[in-house]
Write a protein that holds these residues in place. Structure first.
Motif, mmCIF file in Angstrom:
data_model
loop_
_atom_site.group_PDB
_atom_site.id
_atom_site.type_symbol
_atom_site.label_atom_id
_atom_site.label_comp_id
_atom_site.label_asym_id
_atom_site.label_seq_id
_atom_site.Cartn_x
_atom_site.Cartn_y
_atom_site.Cartn_z
ATOM 1 N N LEU A 46 0.850 -1.187 0.000
ATOM 2 C CA LEU A 46 0.000 0.000 0.000
ATOM 3 C C LEU A 46 0.886 1.237 0.000
ATOM 4 O O LEU A 46 1.943 1.234 0.631
ATOM 5 C CB LEU A 46 -0.853 0.045 1.273
ATOM 6 N N THR A 47 0.441 2.296 -0.668
ATOM 7 C CA THR A 47 1.107 3.589 -0.556
ATOM 8 C C THR A 47 0.140 4.547 0.119
ATOM 9 O O THR A 47 -1.060 4.283 0.193
ATOM 10 C CB THR A 47 1.501 4.160 -1.935
ATOM 11 N N ILE A 48 0.652 5.662 0.619
ATOM 12 C CA ILE A 48 -0.185 6.668 1.262
ATOM 13 C C ILE A 48 0.295 8.063 0.866
ATOM 14 O O ILE A 48 1.489 8.317 0.827
ATOM 15 C CB ILE A 48 -0.196 6.520 2.801
ATOM 16 N N GLY A 65 -4.077 6.686 -2.200
ATOM 17 C CA GLY A 65 -2.948 5.790 -2.413
ATOM 18 C C GLY A 65 -3.267 4.713 -3.425
ATOM 19 O O GLY A 65 -4.363 4.657 -3.983
ATOM 20 N N ARG A 66 -2.284 3.865 -3.641
ATOM 21 C CA ARG A 66 -2.403 2.758 -4.590
ATOM 22 C C ARG A 66 -2.053 1.463 -3.872
ATOM 23 O O ARG A 66 -1.379 1.481 -2.849
ATOM 24 C CB ARG A 66 -1.479 2.986 -5.774
ATOM 25 N N THR A 67 -2.513 0.375 -4.431
ATOM 26 C CA THR A 67 -2.253 -0.935 -3.857
ATOM 27 C C THR A 67 -1.625 -1.843 -4.907
ATOM 28 O O THR A 67 -1.796 -1.626 -6.095
ATOM 29 C CB THR A 67 -3.554 -1.592 -3.345
ATOM 30 N N LYS A 68 -0.932 -2.844 -4.432
ATOM 31 C CA LYS A 68 -0.424 -3.918 -5.286
ATOM 32 C C LYS A 68 -0.736 -5.221 -4.577
ATOM 33 O O LYS A 68 -0.492 -5.355 -3.381
ATOM 34 C CB LYS A 68 1.085 -3.809 -5.490
ATOM 35 N N GLY A 98 -8.560 -0.215 -10.649
ATOM 36 C CA GLY A 98 -7.327 0.538 -10.839
ATOM 37 C C GLY A 98 -6.428 0.448 -9.623
ATOM 38 O O GLY A 98 -5.395 1.096 -9.555
ATOM 39 N N SER A 99 -6.843 -0.336 -8.619
ATOM 40 C CA SER A 99 -6.046 -0.580 -7.405
ATOM 41 C C SER A 99 -5.734 0.697 -6.642
ATOM 42 O O SER A 99 -4.628 0.890 -6.147
ATOM 43 C CB SER A 99 -4.756 -1.316 -7.761
ATOM 44 N N SER A 100 -6.720 1.587 -6.527
ATOM 45 C CA SER A 100 -6.521 2.825 -5.778
ATOM 46 C C SER A 100 -7.555 2.911 -4.667
ATOM 47 O O SER A 100 -8.538 2.164 -4.646
ATOM 48 C CB SER A 100 -6.658 4.036 -6.705
ATOM 49 N N TYR A 101 -7.334 3.833 -3.752
ATOM 50 C CA TYR A 101 -8.285 4.099 -2.685
ATOM 51 C C TYR A 101 -8.224 5.582 -2.348
ATOM 52 O O TYR A 101 -7.248 6.263 -2.655
ATOM 53 C CB TYR A 101 -7.994 3.253 -1.431
ATOM 54 N N ALA A 102 -9.267 6.078 -1.708
ATOM 55 C CA ALA A 102 -9.305 7.458 -1.231
ATOM 56 C C ALA A 102 -10.234 7.490 -0.025
ATOM 57 O O ALA A 102 -11.283 6.838 -0.015
ATOM 58 C CB ALA A 102 -9.810 8.398 -2.318
ATOM 59 N N THR A 109 -6.448 15.584 17.618
ATOM 60 C CA THR A 109 -5.394 15.780 18.600
ATOM 61 C C THR A 109 -4.312 16.691 18.053
ATOM 62 O O THR A 109 -3.722 16.405 17.008
ATOM 63 C CB THR A 109 -4.772 14.427 18.997
ATOM 64 N N LYS A 110 -4.048 17.796 18.758
ATOM 65 C CA LYS A 110 -3.016 18.726 18.311
ATOM 66 C C LYS A 110 -1.635 18.095 18.457
ATOM 67 O O LYS A 110 -1.396 17.293 19.348
ATOM 68 C CB LYS A 110 -3.085 20.030 19.109
ATOM 69 N N GLY A 111 -0.766 18.482 17.536
ATOM 70 C CA GLY A 111 0.600 17.951 17.529
ATOM 71 C C GLY A 111 0.870 17.225 16.234
ATOM 72 O O GLY A 111 0.159 17.389 15.246
ATOM 73 N N ARG A 112 1.902 16.412 16.258
ATOM 74 C CA ARG A 112 2.267 15.642 15.062
ATOM 75 C C ARG A 112 1.525 14.312 15.085
ATOM 76 O O ARG A 112 1.635 13.556 16.045
ATOM 77 C CB ARG A 112 3.766 15.422 15.019
ATOM 78 N N GLU A 113 0.775 14.025 14.024
ATOM 79 C CA GLU A 113 0.050 12.762 13.884
ATOM 80 C C GLU A 113 0.764 11.894 12.861
ATOM 81 O O GLU A 113 0.937 12.303 11.705
ATOM 82 C CB GLU A 113 -1.391 13.010 13.422
ATOM 83 N N GLU A 114 1.178 10.723 13.285
ATOM 84 C CA GLU A 114 1.783 9.759 12.368
ATOM 85 C C GLU A 114 0.656 8.868 11.856
ATOM 86 O O GLU A 114 -0.064 8.250 12.637
ATOM 87 C CB GLU A 114 2.857 8.933 13.095
ATOM 88 N N LEU A 115 0.485 8.817 10.529
ATOM 89 C CA LEU A 115 -0.617 8.089 9.906
ATOM 90 C C LEU A 115 -0.116 6.983 9.002
ATOM 91 O O LEU A 115 0.982 7.075 8.438
ATOM 92 C CB LEU A 115 -1.476 9.049 9.071
ATOM 93 N N ARG A 116 -0.947 5.952 8.842
ATOM 94 C CA ARG A 116 -0.715 4.900 7.859
ATOM 95 C C ARG A 116 -2.068 4.309 7.491
ATOM 96 O O ARG A 116 -3.070 4.563 8.161
ATOM 97 C CB ARG A 116 0.222 3.808 8.384
ATOM 98 N N VAL A 117 -2.114 3.528 6.413
ATOM 99 C CA VAL A 117 -3.318 2.795 6.060
ATOM 100 C C VAL A 117 -3.033 1.311 6.182
ATOM 101 O O VAL A 117 -1.885 0.866 6.038
ATOM 102 C CB VAL A 117 -3.839 3.149 4.654
ATOM 103 N N LEU A 118 -4.097 0.555 6.450
ATOM 104 C CA LEU A 118 -3.978 -0.875 6.710
ATOM 105 C C LEU A 118 -5.068 -1.608 5.950
ATOM 106 O O LEU A 118 -6.220 -1.151 5.910
ATOM 107 C CB LEU A 118 -4.123 -1.128 8.215
#
Length: 132
Positions: A46-48, A65-68, A98-102, A109-118
């Motif tokens: 997955l990409t993000i 992102g895109r998926t494979k 097309g193997s994509s998502y949105a 929450t204020k501050g730095r948010e680290e994100l990923r998709v699963l």
């Protein structure tokens, strides 16, 4: 006599090296045996990408992102790292043609948010969004 022996030794060494190189070239050029379909299949991935590097608290961030290697219709969820653990947010979608998502995720929450998709046990690299 000594120079003749050296010349002969040098010629022999050169011929040996050239023959060894030819054998290596031949081995590299010969086709390798084919593995089974499952062994040669790509690892799912997955990409993000986020639309903004900075948002206000309560504002949505648009994630694409895109998926494979994932089936169309596979569920994709947005996660953030909280207290060292990945927690799923209320943002999900499915893999489209097309193997994509949105999807859109709301960051409170204020501050730095680290994100990923699963999706299942496949996850993207993480990205960071600053929440003000």
């Amino acid at each position: 006599m000594n120079s003749t022996l050296r010349a002969l030794a040098c010629a022999t060494l050169t011929a040996t090296l050239l023959a060894g190189g030819a054998a290596t070239s031949y081995a590299a050029a010969s086709p390798s045996p084919k593995g089974s379909a499952s062994a040669s299949a790509e690892q799912p991935s997955l990409t993000i990408t986020v639309d903004k590097a900075e948002v206000k608290a309560g504002e949505k961030v648009h994630v694409t992102g895109r998926t494979k290697g994932l089936k169309i219709g596979s569920k994709v969820v947005l996660q953030h790292r909280k207290d060292g653990k990945w927690t799923t947010l209320k943002a999900e979608t499915v893999v489209k043609n097309g193997s994509s998502y949105a999807l859109d995720g709301k960051l409170n929450t204020k501050g730095r948010e680290e994100l990923r998709v699963l999706s299942g046990d496949v996850f993207s690299p993480s990205t960071t969004v600053t929440v003000r």
